[in-house]
Write a protein that holds these residues in place. Structure first.
Motif, PDB file in Angstrom:
ATOM      1  N   MET A 166      41.390 -41.874-103.136  1.00  0.00           N
ATOM      2  CA  MET A 166      42.359 -43.243-102.846  1.00  0.00           C
ATOM      3  C   MET A 166      42.880 -43.591-103.976  1.00  0.00           C
ATOM      4  SD  MET A 166      40.689 -46.867-101.711  1.00  0.00           S
ATOM      5  CE  MET A 166      40.126 -46.461-100.251  1.00  0.00           C
ATOM      6  N   SER A 167      44.351 -43.612-103.633  1.00  0.00           N
ATOM      7  CA  SER A 167      45.444 -43.890-104.610  1.00  0.00           C
ATOM      8  C   SER A 167      45.919 -45.497-104.476  1.00  0.00           C
ATOM      9  CB  SER A 167      46.606 -42.787-104.818  1.00  0.00           C
ATOM     10  OG  SER A 167      47.615 -43.272-105.511  1.00  0.00           O
ATOM     11  N   ALA A 168      46.202 -46.036-105.524  1.00  0.00           N
ATOM     12  CA  ALA A 168      46.880 -47.369-105.813  1.00  0.00           C
ATOM     13  C   ALA A 168      48.148 -47.355-105.031  1.00  0.00           C
ATOM     14  CB  ALA A 168      47.012 -47.869-106.998  1.00  0.00           C
ATOM     15  N   HIS A 169      48.966 -46.292-104.927  1.00  0.00           N
ATOM     16  CA  HIS A 169      50.296 -45.953-104.709  1.00  0.00           C
ATOM     17  C   HIS A 169      50.348 -45.522-103.068  1.00  0.00           C
ATOM     18  CE1 HIS A 169      52.024 -46.664-108.537  1.00  0.00           C
ATOM     19  NE2 HIS A 169      50.825 -45.908-109.176  1.00  0.00           N
ATOM     20  N   TRP A 170      49.305 -45.658-102.551  1.00  0.00           N
ATOM     21  CA  TRP A 170      49.534 -45.472-100.862  1.00  0.00           C
ATOM     22  C   TRP A 170      48.800 -46.753-100.325  1.00  0.00           C
ATOM     23  CZ3 TRP A 170      47.122 -41.186 -97.398  1.00  0.00           C
ATOM     24  CH2 TRP A 170      47.757 -41.246 -95.889  1.00  0.00           C
ATOM     25  N   GLU A 171      49.375 -47.870-100.347  1.00  0.00           N
ATOM     26  CA  GLU A 171      49.060 -49.261 -99.931  1.00  0.00           C
ATOM     27  C   GLU A 171      49.488 -48.852 -98.438  1.00  0.00           C
ATOM     28  OE1 GLU A 171      49.678 -52.750-102.028  1.00  0.00           O
ATOM     29  OE2 GLU A 171      51.093 -51.564-103.223  1.00  0.00           O
ATOM     30  N   SER A 172      48.342 -49.547 -97.458  1.00  0.00           N
ATOM     31  CA  SER A 172      48.702 -49.382 -96.192  1.00  0.00           C
ATOM     32  C   SER A 172      48.116 -50.683 -95.105  1.00  0.00           C
ATOM     33  CB  SER A 172      48.282 -48.191 -95.400  1.00  0.00           C
ATOM     34  OG  SER A 172      46.755 -47.961 -95.743  1.00  0.00           O
ATOM     35  N   GLU A 173      48.601 -50.773 -94.193  1.00  0.00           N
ATOM     36  CA  GLU A 173      47.844 -51.910 -93.150  1.00  0.00           C
ATOM     37  C   GLU A 173      46.671 -51.362 -92.684  1.00  0.00           C
ATOM     38  OE1 GLU A 173      48.158 -55.098 -92.477  1.00  0.00           O
ATOM     39  OE2 GLU A 173      49.438 -55.218 -94.328  1.00  0.00           O
ATOM     40  N   ALA A 174      46.915 -50.100 -92.019  1.00  0.00           N
ATOM     41  CA  ALA A 174      45.646 -49.611 -91.248  1.00  0.00           C
ATOM     42  C   ALA A 174      45.141 -48.404 -92.307  1.00  0.00           C
ATOM     43  CB  ALA A 174      46.095 -48.696 -89.917  1.00  0.00           C
TER      44      ALA A 174
ATOM     45  N   ILE B 294      42.670 -26.375-105.770  1.00  0.00           N
ATOM     46  CA  ILE B 294      41.446 -27.037-105.001  1.00  0.00           C
ATOM     47  C   ILE B 294      41.899 -27.908-103.991  1.00  0.00           C
ATOM     48  CG2 ILE B 294      39.591 -28.647-105.431  1.00  0.00           C
ATOM     49  CD1 ILE B 294      39.150 -27.784-108.187  1.00  0.00           C
ATOM     50  N   PRO B 295      41.650 -27.836-102.732  1.00  0.00           N
ATOM     51  CA  PRO B 295      42.223 -28.790-101.836  1.00  0.00           C
ATOM     52  C   PRO B 295      42.075 -30.202-102.051  1.00  0.00           C
ATOM     53  CG  PRO B 295      40.879 -26.830-100.544  1.00  0.00           C
ATOM     54  CD  PRO B 295      40.547 -26.805-102.165  1.00  0.00           C
ATOM     55  N   VAL B 296      43.196 -30.820-101.712  1.00  0.00           N
ATOM     56  CA  VAL B 296      43.176 -32.589-102.179  1.00  0.00           C
ATOM     57  C   VAL B 296      43.655 -32.996-100.514  1.00  0.00           C
ATOM     58  CG1 VAL B 296      43.936 -34.326-103.503  1.00  0.00           C
ATOM     59  CG2 VAL B 296      43.694 -32.055-104.372  1.00  0.00           C
ATOM     60  N   VAL B 297      42.545 -34.020-100.436  1.00  0.00           N
ATOM     61  CA  VAL B 297      42.899 -35.016 -99.252  1.00  0.00           C
ATOM     62  C   VAL B 297      43.108 -36.594 -99.914  1.00  0.00           C
ATOM     63  CG1 VAL B 297      42.136 -36.102 -97.145  1.00  0.00           C
ATOM     64  CG2 VAL B 297      41.879 -33.724 -97.776  1.00  0.00           C
ATOM     65  N   GLU B 298      44.201 -37.233 -99.493  1.00  0.00           N
ATOM     66  CA  GLU B 298      44.390 -38.599 -99.965  1.00  0.00           C
ATOM     67  C   GLU B 298      44.084 -39.376 -99.013  1.00  0.00           C
ATOM     68  OE1 GLU B 298      47.847 -41.605-102.273  1.00  0.00           O
ATOM     69  OE2 GLU B 298      48.488 -39.324-101.514  1.00  0.00           O
ATOM     70  N   ILE B 299      43.312 -40.704 -99.199  1.00  0.00           N
ATOM     71  CA  ILE B 299      43.196 -41.682 -98.190  1.00  0.00           C
ATOM     72  C   ILE B 299      43.934 -43.074 -98.883  1.00  0.00           C
ATOM     73  CG2 ILE B 299      40.857 -40.609 -97.480  1.00  0.00           C
ATOM     74  CD1 ILE B 299      39.555 -42.765 -99.008  1.00  0.00           C
ATOM     75  N   SER B 300      44.206 -43.765 -97.918  1.00  0.00           N
ATOM     76  CA  SER B 300      45.136 -44.789 -98.017  1.00  0.00           C
ATOM     77  C   SER B 300      44.505 -46.176 -98.587  1.00  0.00           C
ATOM     78  CB  SER B 300      45.943 -45.183 -96.877  1.00  0.00           C
ATOM     79  OG  SER B 300      45.297 -45.988 -96.074  1.00  0.00           O
ATOM     80  N   LEU B 301      45.158 -46.854 -99.219  1.00  0.00           N
ATOM     81  CA  LEU B 301      44.536 -48.115 -99.812  1.00  0.00           C
ATOM     82  C   LEU B 301      44.786 -49.400 -98.544  1.00  0.00           C
ATOM     83  CD1 LEU B 301      42.931 -49.755-101.691  1.00  0.00           C
ATOM     84  CD2 LEU B 301      44.974 -49.973-103.137  1.00  0.00           C
ATOM     85  N   PRO B 302      43.924 -49.584 -97.740  1.00  0.00           N
ATOM     86  CA  PRO B 302      44.136 -50.724 -96.908  1.00  0.00           C
ATOM     87  C   PRO B 302      44.142 -52.106 -97.349  1.00  0.00           C
ATOM     88  CG  PRO B 302      41.925 -49.843 -96.480  1.00  0.00           C
ATOM     89  CD  PRO B 302      42.600 -49.223 -97.625  1.00  0.00           C
TER      90      PRO B 302
ATOM     91  N   PHE C 187      43.807 -52.226-109.089  1.00  0.00           N
ATOM     92  CA  PHE C 187      42.234 -52.558-109.577  1.00  0.00           C
ATOM     93  C   PHE C 187      41.482 -52.110-108.035  1.00  0.00           C
ATOM     94  CE2 PHE C 187      38.670 -55.800-110.065  1.00  0.00           C
ATOM     95  CZ  PHE C 187      38.196 -54.966-111.183  1.00  0.00           C
ATOM     96  N   ALA C 188      42.125 -52.375-106.939  1.00  0.00           N
ATOM     97  CA  ALA C 188      41.095 -52.065-105.632  1.00  0.00           C
ATOM     98  C   ALA C 188      40.638 -50.776-105.364  1.00  0.00           C
ATOM     99  CB  ALA C 188      42.237 -52.420-104.401  1.00  0.00           C
ATOM    100  N   PRO C 189      41.177 -49.810-106.248  1.00  0.00           N
ATOM    101  CA  PRO C 189      40.499 -48.360-106.046  1.00  0.00           C
ATOM    102  C   PRO C 189      39.032 -48.472-106.660  1.00  0.00           C
ATOM    103  CG  PRO C 189      42.984 -47.960-106.331  1.00  0.00           C
ATOM    104  CD  PRO C 189      42.578 -49.388-106.654  1.00  0.00           C
ATOM    105  N   ILE C 190      38.827 -49.042-107.660  1.00  0.00           N
ATOM    106  CA  ILE C 190      37.508 -49.167-108.183  1.00  0.00           C
ATOM    107  C   ILE C 190      36.446 -49.648-107.264  1.00  0.00           C
ATOM    108  CG2 ILE C 190      37.435 -51.512-109.075  1.00  0.00           C
ATOM    109  CD1 ILE C 190      36.510 -50.727-111.854  1.00  0.00           C
ATOM    110  N   PHE C 191      36.884 -50.319-106.150  1.00  0.00           N
ATOM    111  CA  PHE C 191      35.756 -50.806-105.193  1.00  0.00           C
ATOM    112  C   PHE C 191      35.232 -49.531-104.530  1.00  0.00           C
ATOM    113  CE2 PHE C 191      38.792 -54.673-104.979  1.00  0.00           C
ATOM    114  CZ  PHE C 191      38.359 -55.141-106.093  1.00  0.00           C
TER     115      PHE C 191
END
Length: 258
Positions: A45-53, A128-136, A225-229
């Motif tokens: 989960m990256s700080a640089h993919w902010e999203s609504e959903a 190594i395969p990498v999957v990113e998830i957004s930061l809602p 900061f939010a990715p720490i959660f």
């Protein structure tokens, strides 16, 4: 614990220049990767993919995105061509759905530097395969924490979970000219407060982020900061992997959650 169970991590990914000048954190990330079992896959989960959903990258081979401007040309030549993993993306979507989160796949999302910056130092072969998830950003700290909890069982499948952000992140306060700068008290006190609370298992104090001393000065906006959660949700036992500052007040801490 199964010897192959990987931890969750919070990584301060820092300036894009750390790809060329790794300072202290690059070698620390490399040592960390050598001391872990080799992951079957990595979820970030990256700080640089902010999203609504809430979104999950499902591309087979996402592009490397240089999502910044004004840096040396050689930085834009870097690539991190690790494969994606659509099957893992589907598994993630299932776990999120079971936890009550509505999420959908995104097959076109490129990889931002919050993903490839730390992985360049940890797994430079990009195999190594990498999957990113957004930061809602519409979600609360507690909800982002629960996203981490919902994916925590994947650690037992030798999958590495990472929240990629920064322990401090006020770009206006940084020393950009390359000269050494003292770490300001407001940055070191903030970092010390967070580490103290995590070390004493007081996760609630971090989830109650608006009351952390010097919060607004260290994080004028919340996305780094939010990715720490998310990382906190992956494990209940905290340990400090690395701590340093770059450009004066940019904290480069790395935390582990088991």
């Amino acid at each position: 614990m199964n010897l192959q169970t990987l931890p969750g991590l919070f990584i301060s990914h820092g300036s894009p220049m750390l790809a060329l000048n790794p300072e202290q954190v690059g070698p620390a990330l490399h040592r960390l990767s050598e001391n872990l079992p080799r992951p079957e896959a990595i979820i970030i989960m990256s700080a640089h993919w902010e999203s609504e959903a809430l979104e999950v990258s499902s591309g087979i081979r996402p592009e490397t995105w240089h999502d910044f401007r004004g840096f040396p040309p050689e930085l834009y030549q870097l690539r991190y061509p690790a494969p994606g993993n659509p099957e893992l993306a589907e598994q993630i979507l299932g776990l999120l759905a079971n936890a009550g989160f509505a999420a959908h796949a995104n097959s076109t999302r490129p990889r931002d530097h919050g993903v490839w910056m730390p992985l360049l130092h940890m797994y430079p072969d990009a195999d190594i395969p990498v999957v990113e998830i957004s930061l809602p950003m519409s979600m609360s700290a507690d909800e982002i924490y629960k996203i981490g909890q919902s994916l925590a069982p994947l650690r037992e499948q030798q999958i590495l979970l990472i929240g990629s952000g920064s322990i401090t992140h006020n770009l206006r306060e940084l020393s950009w000219d390359g000269t050494a700068a003292d770490v300001p008290v407001w940055a070191s006190d903030f970092r010390n407060f967070v580490v103290h609370k995590l070390a004493h298992s007081d996760y609630d104090a971090i989830l109650d982020w608006s009351n952390i001393p010097h919060m607004a000065r260290n994080h004028p906006t919340l996305e780094h900061f939010a990715p720490i959660f998310f990382a906190m949700g992956t494990g209940s036992r905290f340990s400090l992997v690395h701590s340093s500052f770059s450009m004066g007040s940019l904290g480069m801490d790395v935390y582990r959650f088991d």
